[in-house]
Motif scaffolding. Structure first.
Motif, PDB file in Angstrom:
ATOM      1  N   VAL A  81       0.865  -1.185   0.000  1.00 19.52           N
ATOM      2  CA  VAL A  81       0.000   0.000   0.000  1.00 19.52           C
ATOM      3  C   VAL A  81       0.897   1.228   0.000  1.00 19.52           C
ATOM      4  CG1 VAL A  81      -2.006  -1.043   1.129  1.00 19.52           C
ATOM      5  CG2 VAL A  81      -0.203  -0.061   2.519  1.00 19.52           C
ATOM      6  N   PRO A  82       0.510   2.274  -0.753  1.00 16.41           N
ATOM      7  CA  PRO A  82       1.300   3.505  -0.737  1.00 16.41           C
ATOM      8  C   PRO A  82       1.210   4.198   0.622  1.00 16.41           C
ATOM      9  CG  PRO A  82      -0.353   3.531  -2.496  1.00 16.41           C
ATOM     10  CD  PRO A  82      -0.589   2.305  -1.677  1.00 16.41           C
ATOM     11  N   LYS A  83       2.007   5.250   0.794  1.00 14.27           N
ATOM     12  CA  LYS A  83       2.077   5.971   2.064  1.00 14.27           C
ATOM     13  C   LYS A  83       0.716   6.502   2.506  1.00 14.27           C
ATOM     14  CE  LYS A  83       4.400   9.789   4.374  1.00 14.27           C
ATOM     15  NZ  LYS A  83       5.338  10.877   4.268  1.00 14.27           N
ATOM     16  N   THR A  84      -0.025   7.125   1.588  1.00 13.31           N
ATOM     17  CA  THR A  84      -1.356   7.656   1.908  1.00 13.31           C
ATOM     18  C   THR A  84      -2.325   7.230   0.814  1.00 13.31           C
ATOM     19  OG1 THR A  84      -1.114   9.713   0.649  1.00 13.31           O
ATOM     20  CG2 THR A  84      -0.299   9.739   2.921  1.00 13.31           C
ATOM     21  N   ASP A  85      -3.606   7.431   1.040  1.00 13.91           N
ATOM     22  CA  ASP A  85      -4.591   7.126   0.001  1.00 13.91           C
ATOM     23  C   ASP A  85      -4.303   7.931  -1.261  1.00 13.91           C
ATOM     24  OD1 ASP A  85      -5.908   5.322   1.602  1.00 13.91           O
ATOM     25  OD2 ASP A  85      -7.439   6.746   2.266  1.00 13.91           O
ATOM     26  N   ALA A  86      -3.942   9.190  -1.097  1.00 13.41           N
ATOM     27  CA  ALA A  86      -3.661  10.049  -2.253  1.00 13.41           C
ATOM     28  C   ALA A  86      -2.406   9.608  -2.997  1.00 13.41           C
ATOM     29  CB  ALA A  86      -3.532  11.512  -1.818  1.00 13.41           C
ATOM     30  N   SER A  87      -1.485   8.928  -2.305  1.00 11.47           N
ATOM     31  CA  SER A  87      -0.232   8.483  -2.939  1.00 11.47           C
ATOM     32  C   SER A  87      -0.475   7.521  -4.087  1.00 11.47           C
ATOM     33  CB  SER A  87       0.674   7.808  -1.910  1.00 11.47           C
ATOM     34  OG  SER A  87       1.058   8.701  -0.904  1.00 11.47           O
ATOM     35  N   GLY A  88      -1.592   6.818  -4.054  1.00  9.28           N
ATOM     36  CA  GLY A  88      -1.898   5.853  -5.097  1.00  9.28           C
ATOM     37  C   GLY A  88      -2.574   6.458  -6.312  1.00  9.28           C
ATOM     38  N   ASN A  89      -2.866   7.759  -6.273  1.00  7.77           N
ATOM     39  CA  ASN A  89      -3.525   8.406  -7.411  1.00  7.77           C
ATOM     40  C   ASN A  89      -2.654   8.361  -8.656  1.00  7.77           C
ATOM     41  OD1 ASN A  89      -5.608   8.989  -5.679  1.00  7.77           O
ATOM     42  ND2 ASN A  89      -5.171  11.170  -5.528  1.00  7.77           N
ATOM     43  N   GLU A  90      -3.296   8.351  -9.795  1.00 10.07           N
ATOM     44  CA  GLU A  90      -2.609   8.312 -11.078  1.00 10.07           C
ATOM     45  C   GLU A  90      -1.798   9.587 -11.306  1.00 10.07           C
ATOM     46  OE1 GLU A  90      -5.017   7.989 -14.730  1.00 10.07           O
ATOM     47  OE2 GLU A  90      -4.854   5.838 -14.384  1.00 10.07           O
ATOM     48  N   ILE A  91      -0.614   9.403 -11.881  1.00 14.17           N
ATOM     49  CA  ILE A  91       0.284  10.516 -12.196  1.00 14.17           C
ATOM     50  C   ILE A  91       0.496  10.533 -13.707  1.00 14.17           C
ATOM     51  CG2 ILE A  91       2.575  11.494 -11.811  1.00 14.17           C
ATOM     52  CD1 ILE A  91       2.821   9.575  -9.414  1.00 14.17           C
ATOM     53  N   PRO A  92       0.401  11.705 -14.347  1.00 12.65           N
ATOM     54  CA  PRO A  92       0.729  11.758 -15.770  1.00 12.65           C
ATOM     55  C   PRO A  92       2.243  11.612 -15.971  1.00 12.65           C
ATOM     56  CG  PRO A  92       0.233  13.954 -14.939  1.00 12.65           C
ATOM     57  CD  PRO A  92      -0.030  12.988 -13.813  1.00 12.65           C
ATOM     58  N   VAL A  93       2.639  10.922 -17.011  1.00 14.21           N
ATOM     59  CA  VAL A  93       4.053  10.709 -17.321  1.00 14.21           C
ATOM     60  C   VAL A  93       4.312  11.277 -18.718  1.00 14.21           C
ATOM     61  CG1 VAL A  93       5.914   9.010 -17.555  1.00 14.21           C
ATOM     62  CG2 VAL A  93       4.052   8.596 -15.926  1.00 14.21           C
ATOM     63  N   HIS A  94       5.281  12.165 -18.819  1.00 20.54           N
ATOM     64  CA  HIS A  94       5.601  12.784 -20.103  1.00 20.54           C
ATOM     65  C   HIS A  94       6.061  11.728 -21.107  1.00 20.54           C
ATOM     66  CE1 HIS A  94       7.531  15.405 -23.047  1.00 20.54           C
ATOM     67  NE2 HIS A  94       6.819  16.392 -22.511  1.00 20.54           N
ATOM     68  N   SER A  95       5.733  11.943 -22.358  1.00 22.02           N
ATOM     69  CA  SER A  95       6.081  10.971 -23.404  1.00 22.02           C
ATOM     70  C   SER A  95       7.588  10.728 -23.494  1.00 22.02           C
ATOM     71  CB  SER A  95       5.530  11.424 -24.758  1.00 22.02           C
ATOM     72  OG  SER A  95       6.064  12.683 -25.112  1.00 22.02           O
ATOM     73  N   LYS A  96       8.409  11.755 -23.230  1.00 20.88           N
ATOM     74  CA  LYS A  96       9.864  11.558 -23.282  1.00 20.88           C
ATOM     75  C   LYS A  96      10.342  10.647 -22.158  1.00 20.88           C
ATOM     76  CE  LYS A  96      11.014  15.845 -25.654  1.00 20.88           C
ATOM     77  NZ  LYS A  96      11.691  17.133 -25.589  1.00 20.88           N
ATOM     78  N   LEU A  97       9.732  10.774 -20.989  1.00 20.19           N
ATOM     79  CA  LEU A  97      10.100   9.884 -19.887  1.00 20.19           C
ATOM     80  C   LEU A  97       9.622   8.466 -20.186  1.00 20.19           C
ATOM     81  CD1 LEU A  97      11.447   9.539 -17.151  1.00 20.19           C
ATOM     82  CD2 LEU A  97       9.303  10.248 -16.067  1.00 20.19           C
ATOM     83  N   CYS A  98       8.441   8.330 -20.781  1.00 23.75           N
ATOM     84  CA  CYS A  98       7.961   7.001 -21.195  1.00 23.75           C
ATOM     85  C   CYS A  98       8.950   6.347 -22.155  1.00 23.75           C
ATOM     86  CB  CYS A  98       6.585   7.106 -21.861  1.00 23.75           C
ATOM     87  SG  CYS A  98       5.231   7.431 -20.735  1.00 23.75           S
ATOM     88  N   LYS A  99       9.470   7.130 -23.078  1.00 25.05           N
ATOM     89  CA  LYS A  99      10.425   6.605 -24.060  1.00 25.05           C
ATOM     90  C   LYS A  99      11.707   6.133 -23.364  1.00 25.05           C
ATOM     91  CE  LYS A  99      12.901   7.688 -28.251  1.00 25.05           C
ATOM     92  NZ  LYS A  99      13.695   8.680 -28.939  1.00 25.05           N
ATOM     93  N   VAL A 100      12.226   6.942 -22.447  1.00 21.98           N
ATOM     94  CA  VAL A 100      13.437   6.576 -21.707  1.00 21.98           C
ATOM     95  C   VAL A 100      13.209   5.284 -20.928  1.00 21.98           C
ATOM     96  CG1 VAL A 100      14.924   7.272 -19.767  1.00 21.98           C
ATOM     97  CG2 VAL A 100      14.362   8.927 -21.560  1.00 21.98           C
ATOM     98  N   LEU A 101      12.065   5.171 -20.275  1.00 20.64           N
ATOM     99  CA  LEU A 101      11.770   3.976 -19.484  1.00 20.64           C
ATOM    100  C   LEU A 101      11.582   2.742 -20.360  1.00 20.64           C
ATOM    101  CD1 LEU A 101       9.458   5.538 -16.785  1.00 20.64           C
ATOM    102  CD2 LEU A 101      11.705   4.502 -16.416  1.00 20.64           C
ATOM    103  N   ASN A 102      10.941   2.896 -21.496  1.00 21.96           N
ATOM    104  CA  ASN A 102      10.796   1.755 -22.415  1.00 21.96           C
ATOM    105  C   ASN A 102      12.147   1.297 -22.943  1.00 21.96           C
ATOM    106  OD1 ASN A 102       8.082   0.833 -22.585  1.00 21.96           O
ATOM    107  ND2 ASN A 102       7.530   2.774 -23.551  1.00 21.96           N
TER     108      ASN A 102
END
Length: 185
Positions: A81-102
């Protein structure tokens, strides 16, 4: 009635270190892989170190470019479980960071579900080892003093404030339960 102050009773004991975007880029560039990617993800998404180390590939939706924190790795243990309930909320990820991670995913030499799995153990890395053996020495070489993992989260908030991001949006992006927490960071 008169209030008294007790020396050392404030919550924050250490001075907060904030780095500039240029210092952040220099730090990422100075670190070897995968530590540079851990710092990049932490700084670009404002994640807590336990969230970064606890990332699994299944937490990312690369088509929608989002991340949902499903677990954390802290003190050598996985907490589902994340630290708080809000910690589990969805976060937008920039397309350039998605590319680096892929690209990182395609270079990994294992089939572990962790984004940052140790090649030796298959488990997430130790935050203290990474900080003391890689991040702090690189920061000192760049002339950055007092840098810790949470510096990246504080800097993320500072960069958003400088960009005049609305406080309610900052709260959501930092996944705080209370806007007071966001404004006091």
């Amino acid at each position: 009635m008169e209030l008294i102050r007790v020396k050392g009773s404030t919550k924050r004991q250490k001075q907060i270190t904030i780095i500039t975007p240029a210092q952040f880029k220099a730090l990422v560039d100075a670190l070897p892989e995968p530590y540079n990617l851990m710092v990049l993800v932490s700084g670009c998404l404002g994640l807590r170190v336990s969230e970064t180390l606890g990332l699994k590939w299944a937490n990312f939706d690369f088509n929608e470019r989002t991340l949902s924190i499903g677990q954390v790795f802290t003190h050598g243990q996985v907490q589902n479980v994340p630290k708080t309930d809000a910690s589990g909320n969805e976060i937008p990820v920039h397309s350039k960071l998605c590319k680096v991670l892929n690209e990182w995913k395609s270079r990994q030499q294992h089939d572990h579900s962790w984004v940052f799995a140790s090649a030796k153990t298959g488990s997430p890395y130790s935050d203290a080892t990474i900080l003391n053996n890689y991040i702090k020495p690189a920061a000192v070489n760049l002339g950055i003093q007092g840098l810790g993992w949470h510096t990246l989260r504080h800097s993320y908030k500072s960069w958003m404030a400088a960009a005049k991001i609305n406080p309610a949006q900052m709260k959501d992006l930092m996944r705080h339960s209370d806007i007071e927490t966001t404004m006091n960071v």
